[in-house]
Motif scaffolding. Structure first.
Motif, PDB file in Angstrom:
ATOM      1  N   ALA A 121       6.760  -7.100 -43.205  1.00 36.08           N
ATOM      2  CA  ALA A 121       5.392  -7.460 -43.593  1.00 36.08           C
ATOM      3  C   ALA A 121       5.403  -8.455 -44.750  1.00 36.08           C
ATOM      4  O   ALA A 121       4.626  -9.424 -44.767  1.00 36.08           O
ATOM      5  N   LEU A 122       6.294  -8.230 -45.705  1.00 36.70           N
ATOM      6  CA  LEU A 122       6.401  -9.138 -46.843  1.00 36.70           C
ATOM      7  C   LEU A 122       6.779 -10.546 -46.391  1.00 36.70           C
ATOM      8  O   LEU A 122       6.207 -11.539 -46.855  1.00 36.70           O
ATOM      9  N   ARG A 123       7.731 -10.642 -45.471  1.00 40.62           N
ATOM     10  CA  ARG A 123       8.172 -11.954 -44.996  1.00 40.62           C
ATOM     11  C   ARG A 123       7.041 -12.692 -44.282  1.00 40.62           C
ATOM     12  O   ARG A 123       6.877 -13.909 -44.450  1.00 40.62           O
ATOM     13  N   LEU A 124       6.259 -11.976 -43.496  1.00 39.94           N
ATOM     14  CA  LEU A 124       5.127 -12.600 -42.818  1.00 39.94           C
ATOM     15  C   LEU A 124       4.162 -13.204 -43.835  1.00 39.94           C
ATOM     16  O   LEU A 124       3.691 -14.338 -43.670  1.00 39.94           O
ATOM     17  N   CYS A 125       3.884 -12.431 -44.884  1.00 44.26           N
ATOM     18  CA  CYS A 125       2.924 -12.901 -45.887  1.00 44.26           C
ATOM     19  C   CYS A 125       3.485 -14.045 -46.710  1.00 44.26           C
ATOM     20  O   CYS A 125       2.761 -15.010 -47.027  1.00 44.26           O
ATOM     21  N   ARG A 126       4.745 -13.985 -47.043  1.00 48.99           N
ATOM     22  CA  ARG A 126       5.340 -15.068 -47.827  1.00 48.99           C
ATOM     23  C   ARG A 126       5.312 -16.375 -47.044  1.00 48.99           C
ATOM     24  O   ARG A 126       5.050 -17.445 -47.610  1.00 48.99           O
TER      25      ARG A 126
ATOM     26  N   PRO B 279       0.473 -13.617 -51.476  1.00 49.94           N
ATOM     27  CA  PRO B 279       1.359 -12.977 -52.458  1.00 49.94           C
ATOM     28  C   PRO B 279       1.383 -11.452 -52.340  1.00 49.94           C
ATOM     29  O   PRO B 279       1.024 -10.730 -53.268  1.00 49.94           O
ATOM     30  N   LEU B 280       1.837 -10.954 -51.186  1.00 56.80           N
ATOM     31  CA  LEU B 280       1.811  -9.507 -50.959  1.00 56.80           C
ATOM     32  C   LEU B 280       2.673  -8.760 -51.972  1.00 56.80           C
ATOM     33  O   LEU B 280       2.323  -7.658 -52.401  1.00 56.80           O
ATOM     34  N   GLY B 281       3.799  -9.347 -52.382  1.00 59.65           N
ATOM     35  CA  GLY B 281       4.653  -8.682 -53.366  1.00 59.65           C
ATOM     36  C   GLY B 281       3.930  -8.450 -54.675  1.00 59.65           C
ATOM     37  O   GLY B 281       3.983  -7.352 -55.245  1.00 59.65           O
ATOM     38  N   ASP B 282       3.233  -9.454 -55.167  1.00 61.22           N
ATOM     39  CA  ASP B 282       2.479  -9.301 -56.417  1.00 61.22           C
ATOM     40  C   ASP B 282       1.331  -8.307 -56.249  1.00 61.22           C
ATOM     41  O   ASP B 282       1.024  -7.534 -57.163  1.00 61.22           O
TER      42      ASP B 282
ATOM     43  N   ALA C 263      -3.235 -10.299 -40.869  1.00 60.02           N
ATOM     44  CA  ALA C 263      -3.393  -8.895 -41.243  1.00 60.02           C
ATOM     45  C   ALA C 263      -2.994  -7.982 -40.084  1.00 60.02           C
ATOM     46  O   ALA C 263      -2.359  -6.943 -40.289  1.00 60.02           O
ATOM     47  N   ALA C 264      -3.348  -8.369 -38.867  1.00 57.83           N
ATOM     48  CA  ALA C 264      -2.969  -7.568 -37.704  1.00 57.83           C
ATOM     49  C   ALA C 264      -1.453  -7.552 -37.523  1.00 57.83           C
ATOM     50  O   ALA C 264      -0.866  -6.511 -37.187  1.00 57.83           O
ATOM     51  N   GLU C 265      -0.797  -8.694 -37.754  1.00 64.87           N
ATOM     52  CA  GLU C 265       0.670  -8.741 -37.673  1.00 64.87           C
ATOM     53  C   GLU C 265       1.301  -7.835 -38.722  1.00 64.87           C
ATOM     54  O   GLU C 265       2.283  -7.137 -38.459  1.00 64.87           O
ATOM     55  N   VAL C 266       0.752  -7.851 -39.933  1.00 63.76           N
ATOM     56  CA  VAL C 266       1.270  -6.995 -41.001  1.00 63.76           C
ATOM     57  C   VAL C 266       1.133  -5.531 -40.613  1.00 63.76           C
ATOM     58  O   VAL C 266       2.056  -4.722 -40.806  1.00 63.76           O
TER      59      VAL C 266
ATOM     60  N   LEU D 286      -0.890  -2.077 -46.375  1.00 59.40           N
ATOM     61  CA  LEU D 286      -0.391  -3.415 -46.689  1.00 59.40           C
ATOM     62  C   LEU D 286      -1.269  -4.495 -46.068  1.00 59.40           C
ATOM     63  O   LEU D 286      -1.509  -5.544 -46.678  1.00 59.40           O
ATOM     64  N   ALA D 287      -1.752  -4.240 -44.865  1.00 60.06           N
ATOM     65  CA  ALA D 287      -2.635  -5.213 -44.221  1.00 60.06           C
ATOM     66  C   ALA D 287      -3.913  -5.392 -45.039  1.00 60.06           C
ATOM     67  O   ALA D 287      -4.420  -6.517 -45.186  1.00 60.06           O
ATOM     68  N   GLY D 288      -4.441  -4.285 -45.578  1.00 62.45           N
ATOM     69  CA  GLY D 288      -5.629  -4.379 -46.421  1.00 62.45           C
ATOM     70  C   GLY D 288      -5.380  -5.188 -47.679  1.00 62.45           C
ATOM     71  O   GLY D 288      -6.215  -6.012 -48.076  1.00 62.45           O
ATOM     72  N   LEU D 289      -4.212  -4.960 -48.316  1.00 64.79           N
ATOM     73  CA  LEU D 289      -3.862  -5.770 -49.482  1.00 64.79           C
ATOM     74  C   LEU D 289      -3.745  -7.240 -49.102  1.00 64.79           C
ATOM     75  O   LEU D 289      -4.182  -8.125 -49.843  1.00 64.79           O
ATOM     76  N   ALA D 290      -3.117  -7.495 -47.961  1.00 66.20           N
ATOM     77  CA  ALA D 290      -2.944  -8.876 -47.525  1.00 66.20           C
ATOM     78  C   ALA D 290      -4.295  -9.558 -47.325  1.00 66.20           C
ATOM     79  O   ALA D 290      -4.473 -10.732 -47.691  1.00 66.20           O
ATOM     80  N   ARG D 291      -5.251  -8.845 -46.746  1.00 70.02           N
ATOM     81  CA  ARG D 291      -6.586  -9.426 -46.565  1.00 70.02           C
ATOM     82  C   ARG D 291      -7.187  -9.794 -47.920  1.00 70.02           C
ATOM     83  O   ARG D 291      -7.799 -10.852 -48.079  1.00 70.02           O
ATOM     84  N   ARG D 292      -7.003  -8.901 -48.913  1.00 73.08           N
ATOM     85  CA  ARG D 292      -7.519  -9.206 -50.250  1.00 73.08           C
ATOM     86  C   ARG D 292      -6.823 -10.420 -50.854  1.00 73.08           C
ATOM     87  O   ARG D 292      -7.381 -11.107 -51.705  1.00 73.08           O
ATOM     88  N   GLY D 293      -5.594 -10.652 -50.424  1.00 69.56           N
ATOM     89  CA  GLY D 293      -4.836 -11.785 -50.945  1.00 69.56           C
ATOM     90  C   GLY D 293      -5.033 -13.068 -50.169  1.00 69.56           C
ATOM     91  O   GLY D 293      -4.328 -14.046 -50.429  1.00 69.56           O
ATOM     92  N   GLY D 294      -5.945 -13.050 -49.193  1.00 69.89           N
ATOM     93  CA  GLY D 294      -6.246 -14.277 -48.468  1.00 69.89           C
ATOM     94  C   GLY D 294      -5.760 -14.335 -47.040  1.00 69.89           C
ATOM     95  O   GLY D 294      -5.923 -15.373 -46.384  1.00 69.89           O
TER      96      GLY D 294
END
Length: 378
Positions: free
Chosen positions: A326-331, A336-339, A314-317, A300-308
């Motif tokens: 993790a989703l709440r942190l990104c939102r 857009p971790l969900g997408d 990313a470390a928090e995720v 998930l952290a890797g996806l988050a990095r790709r999403g900006g």
């Protein structure tokens, strides 16, 4: 007693027919047992008599009755206990004694929940309850509160009570669950969204998925949906208006749906499920059961990095307690971790389909059924 978990729709196919086709005996959730115990205890507190058996109403309208295994009445409180019957499901809580102690509170206090012996307390964020709360999940809380209100109305009481739920040997049983890893300490969680435990059998469930696809194709359905549970099922019905016989109760068996649809194509397949479960599919897991795959926060952290996401986010995720945390942190950060998870899950599904003429989209939901991520159709 016979438990009707399907209703009249069983003859028409879809999720109801799948449940019937397994041939396994369903049982009751800890939430249903706690509700029955609460109803009996509060009735006794107001009347001096424990109803035995005690009848409750489940979220889908079923009205099962439960025999009491324990009763205790004092001047200020009443306790009732129900033994959990999980049916043919290999549930670690099968046979556990679920107790509820009900005590009057001052007018206006409402319904307050406490964790008794054997029920855990939430100690880490990322779960559907705040830190410090007893691990009695939202739907069981609602069920107990509604039954307290019904009993109060029947006997002219205000309905302000404290409910302490306990499970005999619950702390020991909880060691066989994921509760300690999730930060639920001291015992079990009181769970259940329907009140009914659907029995788990790999072979029977996968066979029922195949039967569901066959029924949908025979009915001429061109769009079917594989759902991880009742919440995601309601979501796809609301999104697409799909009929009952187009709904597949996929459960944890994403691979079973994809492999069978690969051999028996439909024009479109929607995969809908909880964000955490579908993050496993996104990471390449085809069996989403917690005993056989885990949410990969590093993925998930890797996806988050790709999403900006920046390195700090990313470390928090990567260190988040749960997928939803993790989703709440990104939102909160506009990532857009969900997408991203939905799109990765769609791509994994297409890889399993191996070019079969099936268009796929994926919808991720949270525990309330709110859409938190979706892919395009490809």
């Amino acid at each position: 007693m016979s438990i009707d978990v399907t209703g009249e729709g069983a003859a028409r196919g879809g999720r109801a027919a799948q449940l019937k086709h397994t041939g396994l005996r369903p049982g009751w959730t800890t939430g249903a047992c706690a509700t029955a115990a609460t109803t009996a205890a509060y009735t006794a507190l107001l009347t001096g008599v424990f109803p035995d058996p005690v009848t409750i109403t489940l979220p889908r309208g079923q009205t099962p009755s439960f025999a009491l295994a324990a009763e205790e009445l004092t001047d200020g409180s009443a306790t009732a206990g129900v033994v959990k019957d999980a049916g043919d499901d290999p549930d670690v809580t099968h046979g556990a004694l679920i107790r509820a102690t009900v005590r009057r509170l001052p007018a206006g206090a409402g319904v307050v929940f406490r964790a008794g012996p054997g029920v855990g307390t939430v100690t880490r964020p990322g779960l559907p309850l705040p830190v410090g709360e007893p691990a009695v999940n939202p739907v069981p809380r609602r069920m107990m509160s509604e039954h307290v209100a019904e009993v109060a109305a029947r006997y002219g009481a205000p309905g302000d009570v404290e409910i302490t739920v306990s499970v005999d040997h619950g702390e020991e049983i909880a060691r066989s669950t994921w509760n300690p890893r999730l930060g639920i300490l001291g015992g079990l969680s009181v769970l259940g969204t329907t009140g009914i435990v659907v029995p788990y059998s790999c072979s029977a469930w996968i066979d029922s998925i195949r039967r569901g696809v066959d029924v949908a194709r025979a009915a001429g359905r061109t769009h079917v949906a594989g759902c991880t549970g009742s919440t995601s099922e309601r979501t796809v019905v609301a999104e697409y208006g799909l009929p009952e016989d187009a709904l597949l109760d996929m459960g944890d068996f994403a691979g079973a749906v994809l492999k069978y649809v690969r051999r028996h194509p439909v024009e479109r397949l929607t995969v809908c499920g909880g964000f955490a479960k579908l993050s496993k599919l996104a990471a390449g897991h085809l069996d989403l059961h917690s005993a056989r795959s885990q949410v990969d926060k590093g993925f998930l952290a890797g996806l988050a990095r790709r999403g900006g996401a920046d390195p700090a986010l990313a470390a928090e995720v990567a260190e988040a307690n749960t997928g939803l945390a993790a989703l709440r942190l990104c939102r909160a950060a506009g990532v857009p971790l969900g997408d991203l998870v939905a799109t990765a899950a769609r791509d994994q599904a297409l890889a399993v389909l191996r070019g079969a003429p099936v268009a796929v989209d994926v919808i991720c939901v949270d525990r309330a059924g709110t859409v938190v991520g979706r892919s395009t159709v490809a």
